[in-house]
Design a protein around this motif. Structure first.
Motif, PDB file in Angstrom:
ATOM      1  N   LEU A   1     -56.088 189.197 -48.113  1.00 56.16           N
ATOM      2  CA  LEU A   1     -54.744 188.965 -47.590  1.00 56.16           C
ATOM      3  C   LEU A   1     -54.672 189.475 -46.160  1.00 56.16           C
ATOM      4  O   LEU A   1     -55.134 190.583 -45.866  1.00 56.16           O
ATOM      5  N   LEU A   2     -54.093 188.671 -45.271  1.00 55.95           N
ATOM      6  CA  LEU A   2     -53.937 189.057 -43.872  1.00 55.95           C
ATOM      7  C   LEU A   2     -52.452 189.282 -43.573  1.00 55.95           C
ATOM      8  O   LEU A   2     -51.638 188.364 -43.685  1.00 55.95           O
ATOM      9  N   TYR A   3     -52.108 190.514 -43.210  1.00 56.44           N
ATOM     10  CA  TYR A   3     -50.727 190.910 -42.945  1.00 56.44           C
ATOM     11  C   TYR A   3     -50.502 191.020 -41.439  1.00 56.44           C
ATOM     12  O   TYR A   3     -51.350 191.542 -40.714  1.00 56.44           O
ATOM     13  N   HIS A   4     -49.332 190.574 -40.992  1.00 55.93           N
ATOM     14  CA  HIS A   4     -49.013 190.623 -39.568  1.00 55.93           C
ATOM     15  C   HIS A   4     -47.580 191.081 -39.356  1.00 55.93           C
ATOM     16  O   HIS A   4     -46.672 190.684 -40.102  1.00 55.93           O
ATOM     17  N   LYS A   5     -47.381 191.909 -38.338  1.00 54.57           N
ATOM     18  CA  LYS A   5     -46.044 192.406 -38.017  1.00 54.57           C
ATOM     19  C   LYS A   5     -45.934 192.584 -36.508  1.00 54.57           C
ATOM     20  O   LYS A   5     -46.698 193.326 -35.907  1.00 54.57           O
ATOM     21  N   LYS A   6     -44.991 191.872 -35.897  1.00 51.74           N
ATOM     22  CA  LYS A   6     -44.720 192.055 -34.475  1.00 51.74           C
ATOM     23  C   LYS A   6     -43.940 193.348 -34.279  1.00 51.74           C
ATOM     24  O   LYS A   6     -43.304 193.857 -35.205  1.00 51.74           O
ATOM     25  N   ILE A   7     -43.953 193.842 -33.067  1.00 51.85           N
ATOM     26  CA  ILE A   7     -43.394 195.159 -32.796  1.00 51.85           C
ATOM     27  C   ILE A   7     -41.907 195.254 -33.141  1.00 51.85           C
ATOM     28  O   ILE A   7     -41.408 196.312 -33.538  1.00 51.85           O
ATOM     29  N   HIS A   8     -41.172 194.144 -33.031  1.00 53.57           N
ATOM     30  CA  HIS A   8     -39.744 194.160 -33.321  1.00 53.57           C
ATOM     31  C   HIS A   8     -39.420 193.660 -34.729  1.00 53.57           C
ATOM     32  O   HIS A   8     -38.257 193.633 -35.117  1.00 53.57           O
ATOM     33  N   ASP A   9     -40.438 193.257 -35.483  1.00 49.55           N
ATOM     34  CA  ASP A   9     -40.213 192.810 -36.861  1.00 49.55           C
ATOM     35  C   ASP A   9     -39.935 193.989 -37.778  1.00 49.55           C
ATOM     36  O   ASP A   9     -40.376 195.113 -37.514  1.00 49.55           O
ATOM     37  N   LYS A  10     -39.258 193.724 -38.865  1.00 48.67           N
ATOM     38  CA  LYS A  10     -38.917 194.779 -39.822  1.00 48.67           C
ATOM     39  C   LYS A  10     -39.840 194.784 -41.039  1.00 48.67           C
ATOM     40  O   LYS A  10     -39.710 195.635 -41.908  1.00 48.67           O
ATOM     41  N   TYR A  11     -40.755 193.834 -41.112  1.00 54.45           N
ATOM     42  CA  TYR A  11     -41.604 193.762 -42.291  1.00 54.45           C
ATOM     43  C   TYR A  11     -42.933 193.098 -41.947  1.00 54.45           C
ATOM     44  O   TYR A  11     -43.074 192.435 -40.925  1.00 54.45           O
ATOM     45  N   PHE A  12     -43.921 193.301 -42.830  1.00 51.46           N
ATOM     46  CA  PHE A  12     -45.222 192.649 -42.726  1.00 51.46           C
ATOM     47  C   PHE A  12     -45.191 191.339 -43.503  1.00 51.46           C
ATOM     48  O   PHE A  12     -44.902 191.327 -44.704  1.00 51.46           O
ATOM     49  N   LYS A  13     -45.476 190.252 -42.824  1.00 47.54           N
ATOM     50  CA  LYS A  13     -45.604 188.954 -43.494  1.00 47.54           C
ATOM     51  C   LYS A  13     -47.080 188.703 -43.782  1.00 47.54           C
ATOM     52  O   LYS A  13     -47.964 189.251 -43.114  1.00 47.54           O
ATOM     53  N   ILE A  14     -47.363 187.885 -44.774  1.00 45.53           N
ATOM     54  CA  ILE A  14     -48.746 187.523 -45.108  1.00 45.53           C
ATOM     55  C   ILE A  14     -49.011 186.143 -44.536  1.00 45.53           C
ATOM     56  O   ILE A  14     -48.441 185.151 -44.997  1.00 45.53           O
ATOM     57  N   ILE A  15     -49.877 186.071 -43.529  1.00 50.69           N
ATOM     58  CA  ILE A  15     -50.091 184.823 -42.799  1.00 50.69           C
ATOM     59  C   ILE A  15     -51.388 184.129 -43.179  1.00 50.69           C
ATOM     60  O   ILE A  15     -51.708 183.066 -42.639  1.00 50.69           O
ATOM     61  N   GLY A  16     -52.141 184.721 -44.094  1.00 47.82           N
ATOM     62  CA  GLY A  16     -53.375 184.083 -44.536  1.00 47.82           C
ATOM     63  C   GLY A  16     -53.878 184.684 -45.824  1.00 47.82           C
ATOM     64  O   GLY A  16     -53.666 185.878 -46.086  1.00 47.82           O
ATOM     65  N   ALA A  17     -54.531 183.866 -46.641  1.00 45.55           N
ATOM     66  CA  ALA A  17     -55.072 184.341 -47.921  1.00 45.55           C
ATOM     67  C   ALA A  17     -56.231 183.455 -48.337  1.00 45.55           C
ATOM     68  O   ALA A  17     -56.252 182.251 -48.059  1.00 45.55           O
ATOM     69  N   ILE A  18     -57.196 184.083 -48.991  1.00 46.64           N
ATOM     70  CA  ILE A  18     -58.326 183.336 -49.542  1.00 46.64           C
ATOM     71  C   ILE A  18     -58.932 184.170 -50.659  1.00 46.64           C
ATOM     72  O   ILE A  18     -58.747 185.392 -50.712  1.00 46.64           O
ATOM     73  N   ASP A  19     -59.629 183.510 -51.574  1.00 51.63           N
ATOM     74  CA  ASP A  19     -60.308 184.228 -52.658  1.00 51.63           C
ATOM     75  C   ASP A  19     -61.682 183.614 -52.882  1.00 51.63           C
ATOM     76  O   ASP A  19     -61.934 182.460 -52.521  1.00 51.63           O
ATOM     77  N   LEU A  20     -62.567 184.416 -53.472  1.00 51.88           N
ATOM     78  CA  LEU A  20     -63.929 183.955 -53.715  1.00 51.88           C
ATOM     79  C   LEU A  20     -64.557 184.707 -54.868  1.00 51.88           C
ATOM     80  O   LEU A  20     -64.414 185.941 -54.966  1.00 51.88           O
ATOM     81  N   ASN A  21     -65.249 183.987 -55.732  1.00 50.35           N
ATOM     82  CA  ASN A  21     -66.048 184.598 -56.796  1.00 50.35           C
ATOM     83  C   ASN A  21     -67.489 184.740 -56.307  1.00 50.35           C
ATOM     84  O   ASN A  21     -67.974 183.921 -55.530  1.00 50.35           O
ATOM     85  N   THR A  22     -68.166 185.764 -56.806  1.00 43.51           N
ATOM     86  CA  THR A  22     -69.542 185.997 -56.371  1.00 43.51           C
ATOM     87  C   THR A  22     -70.546 185.355 -57.327  1.00 43.51           C
ATOM     88  O   THR A  22     -71.582 185.936 -57.627  1.00 43.51           O
ATOM     89  N   TYR A  23     -70.244 184.152 -57.788  1.00 40.11           N
ATOM     90  CA  TYR A  23     -71.183 183.453 -58.676  1.00 40.11           C
ATOM     91  C   TYR A  23     -72.535 183.267 -58.015  1.00 40.11           C
ATOM     92  O   TYR A  23     -73.579 183.441 -58.624  1.00 40.11           O
ATOM     93  N   ASN A  24     -72.496 182.884 -56.743  1.00 43.58           N
ATOM     94  CA  ASN A  24     -73.734 182.574 -56.026  1.00 43.58           C
ATOM     95  C   ASN A  24     -73.965 183.587 -54.912  1.00 43.58           C
ATOM     96  O   ASN A  24     -74.229 183.217 -53.767  1.00 43.58           O
ATOM     97  N   ILE A  25     -73.850 184.852 -55.239  1.00 43.34           N
ATOM     98  CA  ILE A  25     -74.009 185.897 -54.244  1.00 43.34           C
ATOM     99  C   ILE A  25     -75.412 185.819 -53.640  1.00 43.34           C
ATOM    100  O   ILE A  25     -76.401 185.578 -54.329  1.00 43.34           O
ATOM    101  N   LYS A  26     -75.460 186.031 -52.319  1.00 45.24           N
ATOM    102  CA  LYS A  26     -76.727 185.935 -51.594  1.00 45.24           C
ATOM    103  C   LYS A  26     -77.546 187.213 -51.820  1.00 45.24           C
ATOM    104  O   LYS A  26     -77.036 188.316 -51.765  1.00 45.24           O
ATOM    105  N   ASN A  27     -78.833 187.016 -52.059  1.00 42.91           N
ATOM    106  CA  ASN A  27     -79.741 188.144 -52.212  1.00 42.91           C
ATOM    107  C   ASN A  27     -80.194 188.635 -50.851  1.00 42.91           C
ATOM    108  O   ASN A  27     -80.739 187.856 -50.076  1.00 42.91           O
TER     109      ASN A  27
END
Length: 411
Positions: free
Chosen positions: A385-411
């Motif tokens: 999760l990627l959270y972002h907050k400008k200096i005058h904002d009152k809260y952190f918004k989530i501007i990006g998300a991704i998920d991944l399983n390690t089924y094929n994890i690299k050796n």
């Protein structure tokens, strides 16, 4: 009165740590099978336009009046500074009106359901949220946390075996790239950017990354993020509640069905064995019921766990998504000197469950450890999760998300 300043700092740090890592408050013993999902996901991370449903069972089966509140949090699960009207359309603190009693079950219960958005409210913004359930007198029953994101920036993630020699057999290494047209718009001195990586939907196993390793004009690169591999989850399947199965060696019928699991053994000093799992989650299932919410019964499931040695100062618990991976007295095992193992029996609704054993020491109850070892090969699920907050904002918004399983994890 004389105050030891060092002790005060230590106590304050522990309180803050507990707040960040606690996914729920203690859950009442009569509340079971808390599920927060939608038609697309069983994970507590949702796109802004998703419909969300919370359901839970009350084993008292007396049709209580339960009320709900929606709360907004910053990236670190501290309450945000927003007014309700700034993150909600409508009003909360309303009674849950949809509930049904169980049908044709040995264990009676009442199933409650709540959908968001509904006719009374909807969410205005992204970020971290919780649904808090309480009685009419204000006493809290439980709290379930979730995150709402808007995918404004594409994110890429790759996972490999650790490149550090000392951890090469135990750790997994994560590299994350955030693509942005002009990265200085979000990563600058007048705004705050936080990247959080969560392992297996368990906020206890999460890391907050304060800054990228490399900053390019159109890309932020986060590298050298390491997690212990852990081990695959154990499981049982009591979907066919009256029968034995691969890990249920015996079933009896008293006031309820009793499912006895095969003995589990400590895996701390063992070699890795591939065992497909669902990364700590559970899925309601049945071989004959149509409406799983009210027709699935509860069984008394008996656990038997052998450790490598007995330690009087060690307290052992059962953990999984069914109790938010939380040390919970309702899931504590007791030592049996006759069998030289830890035993416990707990109520589970028909389905397929993942679980692990963990312990705390009586001298340090804030540090939890597992009986499983760490292996780089372990299949894990990571959410970014990627959270972002400008200096005058009152809260952190989530501007990006991704998920991944390690089924094929690299050796």
């Amino acid at each position: 009165m004389c105050i030891n300043f060092k002790n005060l700092i230590r106590i304050t740090f522990i309180l803050i740590l507990n707040n960040l890592h606690s996914q729920t408050l203690d859950i009442a013993k009569n509340i079971k099978t808390i599920i927060l999902n939608n038609s697309k996901s069983t994970d507590p991370f949702f796109s802004f336009d998703d419909n969300i449903e919370l359901s839970f069972d009350d084993l008292d089966s007396d049709e209580k009046n339960y009320y709900y509140q929606i709360n907004h949090f910053d990236y670190n699960w501290k309450p945000s500074k927003l007014l309700k009207s700034e993150y909600l359309n409508g009003f909360d603190d309303l009674r849950i009106r949809k509930y049904r009693n169980s049908f044709n079950t040995l264990k009676s219960y009442t199933n409650y359901k709540l959908k968001i958005p509904n006719n009374d409210l909807s969410l205005k913004i992204s970020g971290n949220y919780s649904i808090s359930i309480h009685h009419s007198n204000g006493d809290r029953v439980f709290e379930k946390r979730f995150s709402i994101f808007k995918n404004e920036l594409p994110i890429q993630i790759s996972i490999s075996k650790s490149n550090i020699i000392s951890n090469i057999n135990t750790d997994q290494q994560i590299k994350i790239s955030v693509n942005c047209d002009n990265c200085s718009d979000i990563y600058n001195s007048s705004s705050s950017l936080k990247l959080i990586v969560i392992k297996n939907n368990n906020w206890v196993n999460s890391q907050i990354i304060e800054k990228p390793k490399y900053v390019l004009s159109n890309k932020l690169i986060y590298d050298d993020i390491y997690f212990k591999g852990g081990n695959e989850f154990l499981n049982f399947d009591n979907s066919n509640i009256s029968s034995s199965s691969l890990r249920i060696f015996k079933t009896t019928l008293t006031d309820l069905y009793n499912n006895f699991l095969i003995t589990d053994k400590e895996r701390t000093n063992t070699i890795y064995e591939y065992n497909p799992d669902i990364n700590g989650k559970f899925i309601l299932n049945s071989n004959k019921n149509n409406d799983l919410s009210i027709e699935n019964d509860y069984a008394r499931v008996f656990f038997n766990f052998k450790t490598n040695f007995y330690d009087l100062k060690r307290e052992i618990y059962l953990l999984g998504n069914f109790n938010n991976f939380k040390i919970d007295q309702n899931y504590k095992l007791e030592y049996n000197s006759k069998s030289e193992s830890y035993k416990g029996s707990f109520l589970f609704k028909q389905g397929f469950y993942n679980y692990k054993y963990a312990y705390i020491m009586s001298s340090d109850k804030n540090k939890m450890k597992y009986f499983e070892g760490d292996f780089w090969q372990t299949e894990n699920y990571y959410r970014v999760l990627l959270y972002h907050k400008k200096i005058h904002d009152k809260y952190f918004k989530i501007i990006g998300a991704i998920d991944l399983n390690t089924y094929n994890i690299k050796n």
